[in-house]
Design an enzyme around this catalytic site. Sequence first.
Site, PDB file in Angstrom:
ATOM      1  N   ARG A 158      -7.913   5.952 -15.408  1.00  0.00           N
ATOM      2  CA  ARG A 158      -8.206   4.616 -14.856  1.00  0.00           C
ATOM      3  C   ARG A 158      -8.681   3.661 -15.950  1.00  0.00           C
ATOM      4  O   ARG A 158      -8.662   2.446 -15.776  1.00  0.00           O
ATOM      5  CB  ARG A 158      -9.308   4.685 -13.781  1.00  0.00           C
ATOM      6  CG  ARG A 158      -9.024   5.515 -12.528  1.00  0.00           C
ATOM      7  CD  ARG A 158      -7.701   5.220 -11.904  1.00  0.00           C
ATOM      8  NE  ARG A 158      -6.679   6.152 -12.392  1.00  0.00           N
ATOM      9  CZ  ARG A 158      -5.385   5.974 -12.247  1.00  0.00           C
ATOM     10  NH1 ARG A 158      -4.922   4.893 -11.661  1.00  0.00           N
ATOM     11  NH2 ARG A 158      -4.522   6.862 -12.703  1.00  0.00           N
ATOM     12  N   GLN A 215      -0.983  13.838 -10.520  1.00  0.00           N
ATOM     13  CA  GLN A 215      -1.836  12.950  -9.731  1.00  0.00           C
ATOM     14  C   GLN A 215      -1.813  13.304  -8.245  1.00  0.00           C
ATOM     15  O   GLN A 215      -2.131  12.464  -7.396  1.00  0.00           O
ATOM     16  CB  GLN A 215      -1.418  11.491  -9.925  1.00  0.00           C
ATOM     17  CG  GLN A 215      -1.658  10.973 -11.337  1.00  0.00           C
ATOM     18  CD  GLN A 215      -1.453   9.483 -11.449  1.00  0.00           C
ATOM     19  OE1 GLN A 215      -2.279   8.677 -10.998  1.00  0.00           O
ATOM     20  NE2 GLN A 215      -0.346   9.088 -12.043  1.00  0.00           N
ATOM     21  N   LYS A 227       5.937   2.720 -12.967  1.00  0.00           N
ATOM     22  CA  LYS A 227       6.800   3.332 -11.955  1.00  0.00           C
ATOM     23  C   LYS A 227       7.256   2.329 -10.901  1.00  0.00           C
ATOM     24  O   LYS A 227       8.391   2.394 -10.426  1.00  0.00           O
ATOM     25  CB  LYS A 227       6.094   4.518 -11.286  1.00  0.00           C
ATOM     26  CG  LYS A 227       4.992   4.153 -10.311  1.00  0.00           C
ATOM     27  CD  LYS A 227       4.483   5.375  -9.582  1.00  0.00           C
ATOM     28  CE  LYS A 227       3.357   5.013  -8.631  1.00  0.00           C
ATOM     29  NZ  LYS A 227       3.780   4.107  -7.547  1.00  0.00           N
ATOM     30  N   THR A 228       6.381   1.392 -10.511  1.00  0.00           N
ATOM     31  CA  THR A 228       6.766   0.415  -9.482  1.00  0.00           C
ATOM     32  C   THR A 228       7.910  -0.457  -9.989  1.00  0.00           C
ATOM     33  O   THR A 228       8.854  -0.760  -9.251  1.00  0.00           O
ATOM     34  CB  THR A 228       5.561  -0.460  -9.087  1.00  0.00           C
ATOM     35  OG1 THR A 228       4.488   0.382  -8.677  1.00  0.00           O
ATOM     36  CG2 THR A 228       5.928  -1.397  -7.952  1.00  0.00           C
ATOM     37  N   ASP A 260       8.578   6.604  -3.033  1.00  0.00           N
ATOM     38  CA  ASP A 260       7.460   6.357  -3.948  1.00  0.00           C
ATOM     39  C   ASP A 260       6.356   7.384  -3.690  1.00  0.00           C
ATOM     40  O   ASP A 260       6.232   7.907  -2.573  1.00  0.00           O
ATOM     41  CB  ASP A 260       6.926   4.937  -3.712  1.00  0.00           C
ATOM     42  CG  ASP A 260       5.965   4.487  -4.793  1.00  0.00           C
ATOM     43  OD1 ASP A 260       5.919   5.122  -5.867  1.00  0.00           O
ATOM     44  OD2 ASP A 260       5.251   3.490  -4.573  1.00  0.00           O
ATOM     45  N   GLU A 261       5.556   7.694  -4.713  1.00  0.00           N
ATOM     46  CA  GLU A 261       4.415   8.625  -4.601  1.00  0.00           C
ATOM     47  C   GLU A 261       4.842   9.945  -3.949  1.00  0.00           C
ATOM     48  O   GLU A 261       4.196  10.462  -3.033  1.00  0.00           O
ATOM     49  CB  GLU A 261       3.273   7.987  -3.790  1.00  0.00           C
ATOM     50  CG  GLU A 261       2.754   6.664  -4.339  1.00  0.00           C
ATOM     51  CD  GLU A 261       1.909   6.818  -5.586  1.00  0.00           C
ATOM     52  OE1 GLU A 261       1.818   7.943  -6.126  1.00  0.00           O
ATOM     53  OE2 GLU A 261       1.340   5.809  -6.040  1.00  0.00           O
TER      54      GLU A 261
END
Length: 735
Positions: A612, A255, A40-41, A224-225
């Site tokens: 993770r 998330q 995503k970044t 973002d987020e």
Amino acid sequence: MDIPNTDSNSLLTGLNNKQLEAVTLPHQSSLILAGAGSGKTRVLTTRIAWLIQTGQISPMGLMAVTFTNKAAKEMLTRLTSMMPINTRGMWVGTFHGLCNRLLRAHHREAGLPSTFQILDNSDQLSSIKRLLKLMNVDDEKFAPKQVQGYINNCKEEGLRADKVDTHDAHSERLNEIYAEYDKQCNREGVADFSELLLRCYELLARDTHIREHYQSRFQYILVDEFQDTNRLQYMWLKLLAGKNNCMFAVGDDDQSIYGFRGARVGNMQDFENDFNVQNIVKLEENYRSHSNILDAANAIIANNQNRLGKNLWTSAGKGEPVRIYEAYNDTDEAQFIVDEIKMLHAEGTSLGEIAMLYRSNAQSRVIEHTLFSANLPYRVYGGLRFFERAEIKHSLAYMRLIANANDDTALLRVINFPTRGIGARTLEQLQAEARAVDCSLWQTAINRAGDGKKGAKGIEGFVALIREMTDQAYGISLSEIAEIATTSSGLKNYYQSTKEGEDRIENLEELVTAAVAFTNQDFGNHNNVDGETEQDLLTQFLSHASLEAGEHQADAGHDALQLMTVHASKGLEFRTVFISGLEEGLCPHEQSMYESNGLEEERRLMYVAVTRARQRLYLSYAQSRMLHGKVRYGIPSRFLDEIPEELIKRLNSKPVRRSGSPDYNELPHRMGKAKSSEQKSAMPWKIGQSVDHKKFGNGVVVSYEGSAEDMRVQVNFGNVGLKWLALEFAKLTPV
């Protein structure tokens, strides 16, 4: 898809089809559902670079909003590496940073001085404490941290004091304090973090000229987020975007795990409706984990109802199965984890590539103790080791004063915590007087109590408290002393009124468990035998706590195992991940059962934890666990049942107590030699039998020693703790 024939094509090299679609979307608001490990970044940064390089916008004509300064800096660094651009002056930053910038430019319209100062959290708390004194508010009824949480929560909902609905005298008083706090901040020309966003929102809402100026300037707003935005942040974004500008929101509703901070996962669905979103691009290809891990995560999260919906996949292959271990108890679980870590490390996996995750901080103590015993270095990410946490150090300071009231360091730590009106000036005088006559602060405090000087009343109360706690501690168990240090001291009541209180109280209760475990370690060899007194055991326990606090936390740069809560793990990844304590009541947390959508957020936490792991994932649970000083028998977490059996490798079918793991159901008989059949037959009670005692109430027989008239029985009386009783005089009756 038609892509302009420009140098921008080089920016798009290496993007997968969905990433390419997201980066090159037309001029309209869009929602990018970016799954864990889906890049995503890269998509967000490449979207900015593509818009600039294709001439659709200038660097100053867009705004990018992140949640951390680190993320903002990373975005700017990536941009400069992707294209020749001067990022100085670009509006890329956090919500608070961007609001601060806007308010500086329009401070007059916002009603702020040009040199207004920002209060960080500790500054804000100090300001509130000062206000409570001026208003003669009882800080026991209205704890400063409780007031701080109330004010910030109101602001994050976009509410000033005059807009808040109050329902009783307590909430009315809180609201009065909020109103006075606002007045005090305005007089002093300061703004706290929540105020930055609220003041900025109010300015844009009422000043049409300023609002239209920024709406015309920022034709593209990228966030973002997005799943972590709260109500006020979303309202602010809506004002800035207006009706014609484009919002590019990147997030993952699966998330969203910060509901306790005010995050609204519903903002994503509201955004879809409010901005008439035509394009929802799902980034589902994962570049982090093997498919067995992703399939397990997908299966778990599929049980949530209100999802926008996506399914992670990878081309990396199935990989290893998800390993599940059923432990006999929490000590066995910790030993299993440490043994596996040793094996992985011996095979070449660096400790830094292994993470140990748990639902709450209090769970770290058992694993920390086992790591300490195994001489394995570890680092607690985003937090402190158990015996270094403030609430634990406060409790231990009270226990140190019970053991030795002349301990000046312990006294200085807690003489005014929780607050009892003893100021810094009084403490300076106390220390000067102690030095003058070469005695301890405790002796000086006794002399000062009742002398009528400023702070004397608080000192008198403290002296009386320590004396009372010391009297209570005489002749009782170590766990009971720990209970006194956490309750009689006022620490539990204090933390109950704070925003992060639940976590701290769990840690305080775990300290009681630590005392029980220490008493029973080595199969009870530290119990009151061979002339040891409970005071001796207290001294040993305090030494043990100091040693564990002082060693094995690896320095930065050294290879070390990573310990952290699931919340702290978000955004990180590791080769191998252990997730412990997967029992109902722990994960999902029992509190979630009483909260609206609480279980769904717990499942999102589990989803974050599972994703993770890159290559190997261990899930473990225990049949019994010592919690808050008592044994709790658990059942496996429902999340384990949600994983398809074909993805799982069960490491044991029937748990067997491992060497060194105490049996909570039947503590070993503490006898130097084997008992004869005659000695055993002289014992009238069975291990595990329920009995009643006239003074201590109901209990369970856990051990015995001796024979005939000398036989002693050990009984766990629950709240009263473990007691050794002479069988001849105990007068126990069966229940």
